[in-house]
Write a protein that holds these residues in place. Structure first.
Motif, PDB file in Angstrom:
ATOM      1  N   LEU A   6       6.297  -0.373  -2.424  1.00 33.75           N
ATOM      2  CA  LEU A   6       5.038  -0.407  -1.891  1.00 33.75           C
ATOM      3  C   LEU A   6       4.171   0.538  -2.454  1.00 33.75           C
ATOM      4  O   LEU A   6       4.588   1.836  -2.584  1.00 33.75           O
ATOM      5  CB  LEU A   6       4.744  -0.415  -0.251  1.00 33.75           C
ATOM      6  N   ASP A   7       3.107   0.402  -3.237  1.00 31.51           N
ATOM      7  CA  ASP A   7       2.247   1.093  -3.964  1.00 31.51           C
ATOM      8  C   ASP A   7       0.757   1.021  -3.465  1.00 31.51           C
ATOM      9  O   ASP A   7       0.471  -0.046  -3.918  1.00 31.51           O
ATOM     10  CB  ASP A   7       2.501   0.970  -5.249  1.00 31.51           C
ATOM     11  N   MET A   8       0.156   1.873  -2.687  1.00 36.14           N
ATOM     12  CA  MET A   8      -1.114   1.591  -2.297  1.00 36.14           C
ATOM     13  C   MET A   8      -1.880   2.908  -3.110  1.00 36.14           C
ATOM     14  O   MET A   8      -1.523   3.949  -2.891  1.00 36.14           O
ATOM     15  CB  MET A   8      -1.503   1.800  -0.868  1.00 36.14           C
ATOM     16  N   ARG A   9      -2.972   2.375  -3.754  1.00 40.45           N
ATOM     17  CA  ARG A   9      -3.663   3.449  -4.879  1.00 40.45           C
ATOM     18  C   ARG A   9      -5.059   3.380  -4.360  1.00 40.45           C
ATOM     19  O   ARG A   9      -5.932   2.509  -4.184  1.00 40.45           O
ATOM     20  CB  ARG A   9      -3.295   3.163  -6.195  1.00 40.45           C
ATOM     21  N   ASN A  10      -5.549   4.798  -3.948  1.00 42.48           N
ATOM     22  CA  ASN A  10      -7.015   5.182  -4.007  1.00 42.48           C
ATOM     23  C   ASN A  10      -7.823   4.265  -3.108  1.00 42.48           C
ATOM     24  O   ASN A  10      -8.747   3.591  -3.419  1.00 42.48           O
ATOM     25  CB  ASN A  10      -7.492   5.279  -5.322  1.00 42.48           C
ATOM     26  N   ILE A  11      -7.123   4.110  -1.754  1.00 41.57           N
ATOM     27  CA  ILE A  11      -7.675   3.207  -0.650  1.00 41.57           C
ATOM     28  C   ILE A  11      -8.888   4.034  -0.070  1.00 41.57           C
ATOM     29  O   ILE A  11      -8.731   5.088   0.402  1.00 41.57           O
ATOM     30  CB  ILE A  11      -6.770   3.080   0.473  1.00 41.57           C
ATOM     31  N   ARG A  12      -9.945   3.155  -0.030  1.00 46.67           N
ATOM     32  CA  ARG A  12     -11.304   3.742   0.439  1.00 46.67           C
ATOM     33  C   ARG A  12     -11.656   2.736   1.612  1.00 46.67           C
ATOM     34  O   ARG A  12     -11.862   1.614   1.141  1.00 46.67           O
ATOM     35  CB  ARG A  12     -12.297   3.959  -0.535  1.00 46.67           C
ATOM     36  N   GLY A  58     -11.446  -6.965   0.480  1.00 45.87           N
ATOM     37  CA  GLY A  58     -12.781  -6.844   0.155  1.00 45.87           C
ATOM     38  C   GLY A  58     -13.617  -5.912   1.238  1.00 45.87           C
ATOM     39  O   GLY A  58     -14.763  -5.664   0.862  1.00 45.87           O
ATOM     40  N   SER A  59     -12.980  -5.818   2.284  1.00 40.12           N
ATOM     41  CA  SER A  59     -13.588  -4.872   3.295  1.00 40.12           C
ATOM     42  C   SER A  59     -13.218  -3.484   2.802  1.00 40.12           C
ATOM     43  O   SER A  59     -13.744  -2.503   3.590  1.00 40.12           O
ATOM     44  CB  SER A  59     -13.211  -5.355   4.493  1.00 40.12           C
ATOM     45  N   PHE A  60     -12.426  -3.066   1.918  1.00 36.13           N
ATOM     46  CA  PHE A  60     -12.014  -1.909   1.480  1.00 36.13           C
ATOM     47  C   PHE A  60     -12.053  -1.786  -0.187  1.00 36.13           C
ATOM     48  O   PHE A  60     -12.042  -2.716  -0.809  1.00 36.13           O
ATOM     49  CB  PHE A  60     -10.915  -1.410   1.967  1.00 36.13           C
ATOM     50  N   GLU A  61     -11.885  -0.607  -0.533  1.00 37.46           N
ATOM     51  CA  GLU A  61     -11.691  -0.254  -1.882  1.00 37.46           C
ATOM     52  C   GLU A  61     -10.360  -0.010  -2.188  1.00 37.46           C
ATOM     53  O   GLU A  61      -9.589   0.719  -1.372  1.00 37.46           O
ATOM     54  CB  GLU A  61     -12.665   0.745  -2.726  1.00 37.46           C
ATOM     55  N   GLY A  62      -9.825  -0.227  -3.300  1.00 36.99           N
ATOM     56  CA  GLY A  62      -8.505   0.236  -3.767  1.00 36.99           C
ATOM     57  C   GLY A  62      -7.593  -1.105  -4.029  1.00 36.99           C
ATOM     58  O   GLY A  62      -7.633  -2.178  -3.979  1.00 36.99           O
ATOM     59  N   GLU A  63      -6.027  -0.661  -4.552  1.00 38.15           N
ATOM     60  CA  GLU A  63      -5.443  -1.359  -4.870  1.00 38.15           C
ATOM     61  C   GLU A  63      -4.206  -1.541  -4.012  1.00 38.15           C
ATOM     62  O   GLU A  63      -3.619  -0.420  -3.655  1.00 38.15           O
ATOM     63  CB  GLU A  63      -4.998  -1.444  -6.308  1.00 38.15           C
ATOM     64  N   ILE A  64      -3.516  -2.619  -3.765  1.00 38.09           N
ATOM     65  CA  ILE A  64      -2.014  -2.649  -3.139  1.00 38.09           C
ATOM     66  C   ILE A  64      -1.289  -3.558  -3.961  1.00 38.09           C
ATOM     67  O   ILE A  64      -1.481  -4.732  -4.317  1.00 38.09           O
ATOM     68  CB  ILE A  64      -2.140  -3.264  -1.603  1.00 38.09           C
ATOM     69  N   ASP A  65      -0.141  -2.741  -4.330  1.00 36.96           N
ATOM     70  CA  ASP A  65       1.040  -3.637  -4.786  1.00 36.96           C
ATOM     71  C   ASP A  65       2.284  -3.656  -3.791  1.00 36.96           C
ATOM     72  O   ASP A  65       2.517  -2.592  -3.230  1.00 36.96           O
ATOM     73  CB  ASP A  65       1.611  -2.773  -6.134  1.00 36.96           C
TER      74      ASP A  65
END
Length: 511
Positions: A6-12, A58-65
């Motif tokens: 799991l890699d969650m990046r710069n979640i806002r 879509g309700s947040f910013e950032g990327e999830i792998d």
């Protein structure tokens, strides 16, 4: 080092003008147990709701792998289809249904369009065996203890072929034995290759199971700690969580203890389910001015039942004995009378019984003492607002403003609202039942400070806690309870965890 699953990046993430997450990153190794720590309101649960699809893409910013590919979850079904399962602090089970029905709710085992109960019960029995729960699958979930219900939730996740299990404060409501069982199961699942994320404030439990810790503060990632080598550095975790050094977990207090303020004599309480049987038996108890008195004991010892019976007979039948406040007999036959006499009781169940979750901080603060913010039965809303603003500042409640609904507050801030409600009643004796359950070390420190302030004003505090270090760090005297009776009493200078457990095991009634 295991590969990253799991890699969650710069979640806002924002809720209106409030920034819940402002740049959180999280990496979890395949087959690891990864802990997430942070103060209440730091954004831990929000991050996990994003991961599980509760807050859709879509309700947040950032990327999830996940598992090497970018993911855009639109709901729980999307994440569960990949084996990501979340167990919330408030369990998502239906109490009136059986274990089998809960395990396969929405995913029923059927044949020709009809539920195959034989196969469902067989599959349920297999899942229960995997989590070490020796209970019949037909058992109604409402008849299980909280610890057993946690295991049912994990079995439910296993039924969905879980690859990543998320546990949000899984031991907050568990006793020591059930907590140990759950942590042992997490290690067992790890041995089977299942990855876990645990959100917890209990650093000793995290130290036992975690491979890595990510610390979140004010919606950002502030530290990542590898625990595989030397283990957990609790001081580093606390510093990262609160942004400052906590030289002592318990604020210092110079005790100024006076005469007996409140006492009960020969107090007995009948069990509502079996009126012929006493749940509380012949208790003699007192608290002095300026004193913090603790009540220790195992789950089921009767601590909460005793406190509730004293507070306006909120629990029990056929209550006998007498109560004295400031040397005079008092009538505690109803909650209103108990409040008017000067007693307050902060329940262990803040969400179910301590607060009206849909109401504002303002309304929750005033609800136990409406007479103080009304005139001739008409509410003075400006006075009510002023009270809430005052207590928000005094107890450092983190919120947008006092009109915010309490259901949107973190657990620690909800607990501060509960305390505000009872402090506004100006009690002489404040009974606190598990006042720091499920809250972080920073919020705990602030609540201990509130307790110190209360007793410095000549009031008395009665503190029920399942955490013995907490009792030893905050109390002046400790009663030990077992099977509805007091079996030990220690001034703090003579108290220890060993002596408390010895008193429980010896089980001799004190007079």
């Amino acid at each position: 080092m295991s590969r990253t699953i799991l890699d969650m990046r710069n979640i806002r993430k924002c809720f209106g003008p409030v920034k819940a997450l402002s740049g959180v990153s999280l990496k979890v190794g395949d087959g690891d147990i990864h802990a997430i720590c942070g103060e209440n309101g730091a954004g831990k649960s929000t991050l996990m709701k994003i991961l599980s699809g509760v807050y859709p893409h879509g309700s947040f910013e950032g990327e999830i792998d996940f598992d090497g590919s970018a993911r855009t979850f639109q709901g729980l079904r999307d994440s569960e289809a990949l084996g990501i399962c979340i167990i919330h602090q408030e369990l998502a089970l239906v109490p009136m249904l059986s274990i089998t029905e809960n395990l396969f709710l929405g995913n029923e085992i059927s044949r020709f369009g009809v539920i195959d109960w034989y196969q469902a019960h067989q599959r349920a029995a297999d899942l229960l065996a995997r989590v070490g729960l020796d209970v019949a699958p037909q058992t109604r979930v409402g008849n299980l203890g909280i610890g057993q219900q946690q295991l049912v939730e994990i079995a439910k996740a296993l039924a969905k072929d879980v690859r990543l299990l998320i546990l949000d404060e899984p031991t907050a409501s568990l006793n020591e034995k059930d907590s140990d069982t759950l942590l042992t199961l997490m290690l067992e699942l790890k041995s089977r290759g299942i990855t876990s994320i645990i959100i917890s404030h209990k650093l000793n439990e995290i130290g036992r199971v975690a491979d890595e810790i990510t610390v979140i503060r004010d919606g950002t990632t502030v530290d990542v700690i590898d625990c595989r080598g030397a283990g957990i550095d609790e001081g580093r975790v606390v510093r990262s969580m609160v942004g400052r050094e906590l030289s002592d977990r318990y604020p210092t207090r110079v005790a100024d203890i006076g005469e007996i303020l409140f006492e009960v004599q020969d107090w007995s309480v009948g069990d509502p389910a079996r009126p012929d049987r006493d749940r509380i038996r012949h208790i003699n108890f007192h608290v002095r001015r300026g004193e913090v008195v603790g009540i220790a004991g195992l789950m089921g010892a009767g601590r909460t039942e005793f406190a509730m019976s004293v507070f306006g007979r909120s629990y029990g039948v056929n209550i006998r004995g007498k109560a004295q406040l400031e040397g005079r007999l008092v009538d505690l036959s109803s909650v209103r009378k108990a409040i008017d006499q000067g007693l307050a009781y902060a329940t262990e169940d803040r969400k179910g019984a301590g607060l009206v979750l849909g109401e504002s901080i303002t309304r929750n603060t005033s609800m136990a003492n409406l007479a103080a913010v009304s005139r001739r039965w008409v509410m003075n809303e400006l006075a009510e607002l002023a009270v809430a603003v005052d207590y928000r500042a005094r107890l450092r409640i983190r919120s947008a403003d006092v009109t915010q609904s309490v259901e949107k507050l973190s657990g620690g801030n909800q607990q501060k609202v509960v305390l505000s409600k009872w402090l506004f009643c100006d009690p002489k004796v404040l009974i606190l039942d598990e006042p720091t359950r499920g809250i972080d070390v920073g919020a705990k420190y602030e609540i201990y400070g509130v307790i110190n302030q209360v007793v410095s004003e000549g009031r008395g505090v009665v503190m029920i806690s399942s955490e013995m270090p907490e009792l030893l760090g905050t109390c002046d005297r400790i009663y030990v309870m077992n099977e509805g009776r007091f079996v030990g009493e220690f001034p703090i200078a003579e108290a220890s965890q060993e002596k408390i457990m010895h008193a429980i095991m010896k089980n001799e009634v004190i007079q």
